[in-house]
Design an enzyme around this catalytic site. Structure first.
Site, PDB file in Angstrom:
ATOM      1  N   HIS A 219      18.016   6.269  -1.003  1.00 40.49           N
ATOM      2  CA  HIS A 219      17.543   7.444  -0.454  1.00 40.49           C
ATOM      3  C   HIS A 219      18.641   8.629  -0.217  1.00 40.49           C
ATOM      4  CE1 HIS A 219      18.771   6.394   3.643  1.00 40.49           C
ATOM      5  NE2 HIS A 219      18.897   7.588   3.944  1.00 40.49           N
TER       6      HIS A 219
HETATM    7  C1  UD1 Z   1      16.872  12.186   6.497  1.00 40.23           C
HETATM    8  C2  UD1 Z   1      18.282  12.446   6.816  1.00 40.23           C
HETATM    9  C3  UD1 Z   1      19.257  11.001   6.331  1.00 40.23           C
HETATM   10  C4  UD1 Z   1      18.616   9.939   7.001  1.00 40.23           C
HETATM   11  C5  UD1 Z   1      17.138   9.728   6.334  1.00 40.23           C
HETATM   12  C6  UD1 Z   1      16.441   8.640   6.740  1.00 40.23           C
HETATM   13  C7  UD1 Z   1      19.211  14.470   7.202  1.00 40.23           C
HETATM   14  C8  UD1 Z   1      20.137  15.646   6.581  1.00 40.23           C
HETATM   15  N1  UD1 Z   1      18.964  13.653   6.104  1.00 40.23           N
HETATM   16  O1  UD1 Z   1      17.218  12.035   4.851  1.00 40.23           O
HETATM   17  O2  UD1 Z   1      20.382  11.053   7.107  1.00 40.23           O
HETATM   18  O3  UD1 Z   1      19.362   8.817   6.537  1.00 40.23           O
HETATM   19  O4  UD1 Z   1      16.569  11.041   6.793  1.00 40.23           O
HETATM   20  O5  UD1 Z   1      15.267   8.214   5.918  1.00 40.23           O
HETATM   21  O6  UD1 Z   1      18.583  14.834   8.288  1.00 40.23           O
HETATM   22  N2  UD1 Z   1       9.606  13.798   2.414  1.00 40.23           N
HETATM   23  C9  UD1 Z   1       8.517  13.278   2.351  1.00 40.23           C
HETATM   24  N3  UD1 Z   1       7.981  12.854   3.242  1.00 40.23           N
HETATM   25  C10 UD1 Z   1       8.560  13.037   4.594  1.00 40.23           C
HETATM   26  C11 UD1 Z   1       9.631  13.682   4.773  1.00 40.23           C
HETATM   27  C12 UD1 Z   1      10.439  13.770   3.626  1.00 40.23           C
HETATM   28  O7  UD1 Z   1       7.937  13.380   1.235  1.00 40.23           O
HETATM   29  O8  UD1 Z   1       7.801  12.546   5.589  1.00 40.23           O
HETATM   30  C13 UD1 Z   1      10.550  14.281   1.169  1.00 40.23           C
HETATM   31  C14 UD1 Z   1      10.327  15.712   0.967  1.00 40.23           C
HETATM   32  O9  UD1 Z   1      10.644  16.043  -0.365  1.00 40.23           O
HETATM   33  C15 UD1 Z   1      11.913  15.936   1.590  1.00 40.23           C
HETATM   34  C16 UD1 Z   1      12.777  15.128   1.260  1.00 40.23           C
HETATM   35  O10 UD1 Z   1      12.234  13.877   1.194  1.00 40.23           O
HETATM   36  O11 UD1 Z   1      12.267  17.378   1.153  1.00 40.23           O
HETATM   37  C17 UD1 Z   1      14.041  14.789   2.124  1.00 40.23           C
HETATM   38  O12 UD1 Z   1      13.534  14.903   3.509  1.00 40.23           O
HETATM   39  P1  UD1 Z   1      14.597  15.302   4.502  1.00 40.23           P
HETATM   40  O13 UD1 Z   1      13.852  14.956   5.926  1.00 40.23           O
HETATM   41  O14 UD1 Z   1      15.159  16.539   4.409  1.00 40.23           O
HETATM   42  O15 UD1 Z   1      15.772  14.222   4.461  1.00 40.23           O
HETATM   43  P2  UD1 Z   1      15.753  12.848   4.034  1.00 40.23           P
HETATM   44  O16 UD1 Z   1      16.453  12.658   2.727  1.00 40.23           O
HETATM   45  O17 UD1 Z   1      14.585  11.906   4.318  1.00 40.23           O
HETATM   46  N1  UDP Z   2      13.010   0.780   6.734  1.00 35.79           N
HETATM   47  C1  UDP Z   2      11.757   0.672   6.875  1.00 35.79           C
HETATM   48  N2  UDP Z   2      10.875   0.643   5.819  1.00 35.79           N
HETATM   49  C2  UDP Z   2      11.333   1.035   4.506  1.00 35.79           C
HETATM   50  C3  UDP Z   2      12.652   1.296   4.452  1.00 35.79           C
HETATM   51  C4  UDP Z   2      13.545   1.393   5.603  1.00 35.79           C
HETATM   52  O1  UDP Z   2      11.347   0.404   8.110  1.00 35.79           O
HETATM   53  O2  UDP Z   2      10.629   1.082   3.756  1.00 35.79           O
HETATM   54  C5  UDP Z   2      13.882   0.753   8.022  1.00 35.79           C
HETATM   55  C6  UDP Z   2      15.236  -0.067   7.952  1.00 35.79           C
HETATM   56  O3  UDP Z   2      14.916  -1.594   8.343  1.00 35.79           O
HETATM   57  C7  UDP Z   2      16.159   0.460   8.777  1.00 35.79           C
HETATM   58  C8  UDP Z   2      15.672   2.004   8.705  1.00 35.79           C
HETATM   59  O4  UDP Z   2      14.438   2.107   8.339  1.00 35.79           O
HETATM   60  O5  UDP Z   2      15.688   0.191  10.450  1.00 35.79           O
HETATM   61  C9  UDP Z   2      16.723   2.623   8.014  1.00 35.79           C
HETATM   62  O6  UDP Z   2      16.248   4.089   7.765  1.00 35.79           O
HETATM   63  P1  UDP Z   2      16.852   4.831   6.224  1.00 35.79           P
HETATM   64  O7  UDP Z   2      17.473   4.071   5.492  1.00 35.79           O
HETATM   65  O8  UDP Z   2      15.773   5.742   5.973  1.00 35.79           O
HETATM   66  O9  UDP Z   2      18.025   5.736   7.032  1.00 35.79           O
HETATM   67  P2  UDP Z   2      19.572   5.568   7.334  1.00 35.79           P
HETATM   68  O10 UDP Z   2      19.731   4.330   8.186  1.00 35.79           O
HETATM   69  O11 UDP Z   2      20.158   5.556   6.208  1.00 35.79           O
HETATM   70  O12 UDP Z   2      19.742   6.750   8.247  1.00 35.79           O
END
Ligand code: UD1
Ligand code: UDP
Length: 380
Positions: A219
């Protein structure tokens, strides 16, 4: 009674907040009044609500519905809405987790209103400021009052940046306190590890067997937003699936799903024709833990999943050039393979053969959330 805002926004923060919520309900309900605020950064059911329901966290008292956007728009909207919320709620403390834009916005809004910030997962550094998370975590640390680092490396990073371990109370933004506290996610893995067994029908549903599949998550923006890197990772996964006839389970973040539409057509066609590549929607935390427990090897660019692979004693390939969780790499149980096709295949082959990996307890004693709550009540 201390009024504490437990601020979440993204999936891993909701999961982390559950450890603090549980500690408050279990041992501090006479001292801490918890108000859960959700920025709305994550909003899909599978990235947000499912965790409240499954992990027994109070549903957000307030949801700011910020949604997705560019960094500036998303963070700016959050700061404005969090500021309004802080004025309305009047908390004594704001608790923030990790390094997302919600963390950054919460830290700036609270610090400028002179509300003490508690940063959980302080001190973690990749030393790569091209990561938005690195900017977020450094900024949050430097406006925090109590900083809880999960690892000794994080604690030392804070000292290197000028934080003084010898500070004494009263603590405030100009006299912060740093701790090497352990990791609340280790608390969670112990607590939910057994409960996750109630999802044990999942492998059957997915057509996989215990110890005979690879769990993959992707991701990070530098993988999803760079088609060449994403293609290289998927090429490696296809080769592994084909050569070793091993299923790969990919619960994919919507960001990665969207990016897959930019892969070369021939590669996309191969992925969709490969029955061993099982791309599924994001799973719940209990399902994820079960998959981590049952997988033979984990591959990920997630921070949380790297550590959970350690908690559940699995080797981990990290699709990044560096990591904040350096002890895993030093321990030889995680390997930085970046998005390099050959490195991915080679590391997979090495771990497939390796037996007797050891997984020392790097992340505390499983009671970190209670320790953090105790320090908050005694010091703020
Ligand atoms: C964010 C965090 C990242 C974290 C991750 C956990 C920042 C800069 N990044 O990344 O550090 O590891 O969350 O999962 O804060 N989207 C959906 N549905 C949702 C949310 C997002 O479809 O409910 C899609 C949208 O296209 C959006 C993209 O995901 O533009 C990115 O979402 P965003 O919250 O900006 O960043 P993450 O990649 O989720
Ligand atoms: N996780 C989850 N379902 C998924 C993928 C991840 O519950 O389909 C959980 C995972 O076990 C961990 C957390 O989400 O506890 C990690 O989140 P993510 O990888 O989105 O973000 P990061 O830790 O890199 O910020």
């Amino acid at each position: 009674m201390l009024k504490v805002i437990n601020l979440v926004g993204a999936r891993p923060q909701i999961i982390k907040a559950s450890a603090i919520s549980r500690a408050i309900t279990g041992s501090f309900k006479d001292q801490i009044e918890e108000v859960v605020v959700h920025t709305g950064q994550h909003y899909d059911h599978g990235l947000s609500r499912v965790f409240f329901e499954e992990l027994n966290i109070p549903l957000p008292d307030i949801n700011l519905h910020v949604g997705s956007g560019t960094h500036g728009h998303q963070t700016g909207n959050m700061i404005a809405r969090i500021e309004d919320t802080l004025s309305e709620v009047g908390p004594d403390v704001v608790i923030l987790y990790g390094d997302t834009n919600s963390t950054l916005a919460g830290s700036l809004a609270a610090a400028k209103m002179h509300i003490p910030v508690v940063h959980i997962e302080a001190g973690m550094r990749s030393f790569n400021k091209n990561m938005p998370e690195e900017i977020n975590r450094i900024t949050c640390d430097h406006v925090s009052t109590l900083l809880f680092s999960p690892t000794i490396t994080g604690f030392k990073n804070l000292i290197r940046e000028g934080f003084a371990p010898e500070n004494t109370p009263p603590y405030h933004i100009n006299n912060p306190k740093i701790y090497h506290s352990g990791d609340i996610m280790y608390d969670n893995s112990l607590f939910f590890g057994k409960i996750a067994e109630k999802k044990k029908n999942l492998p059957d549903k997915l057509g996989i067997k215990k110890d005979e599949f690879v769990l993959v998550t992707i991701h990070r923006d530098h993988n999803t937003d760079d088609p060449q890197r994403l293609a290289s990772i998927f090429e490696a996964l296809l080769i592994i699936a084909n050569k070793y006839k091993i299923p790969l389970i990919l619960p994919l973040h919507p960001r990665a799903v969207k990016s897959m539409t930019f892969l070369p057509h021939a590669l996309s066609a191969k992925i969709s024709r490969e029955p061993l590549m099982k791309i599924i929607s994001p799973v719940s935390f209990l399902e994820m833990i079960l998959l981590e427990k049952y997988a033979s090897i984990v591959m990920t660019d997630s921070g949380g999943v790297q550590k959970e692979s350690h908690f559940f004693k699995k080797a981990c390939l990290v699709f990044r050039p560096e990591t904040e969780w350096v002890e895993l790499v030093d321990n030889g149980t995680a390997t930085l393979v970046d998005a390099d096709r050959d490195k991915i295949i080679q590391a997979f082959e090495t771990y497939r053969e390796k037996r007797n990996l050891s997984f020392p307890e790097f992340y505390g004693d499983g009671h970190t959330a209670e320790f953090i709550c105790k320090e908050i009540t005694e010091n703020l």
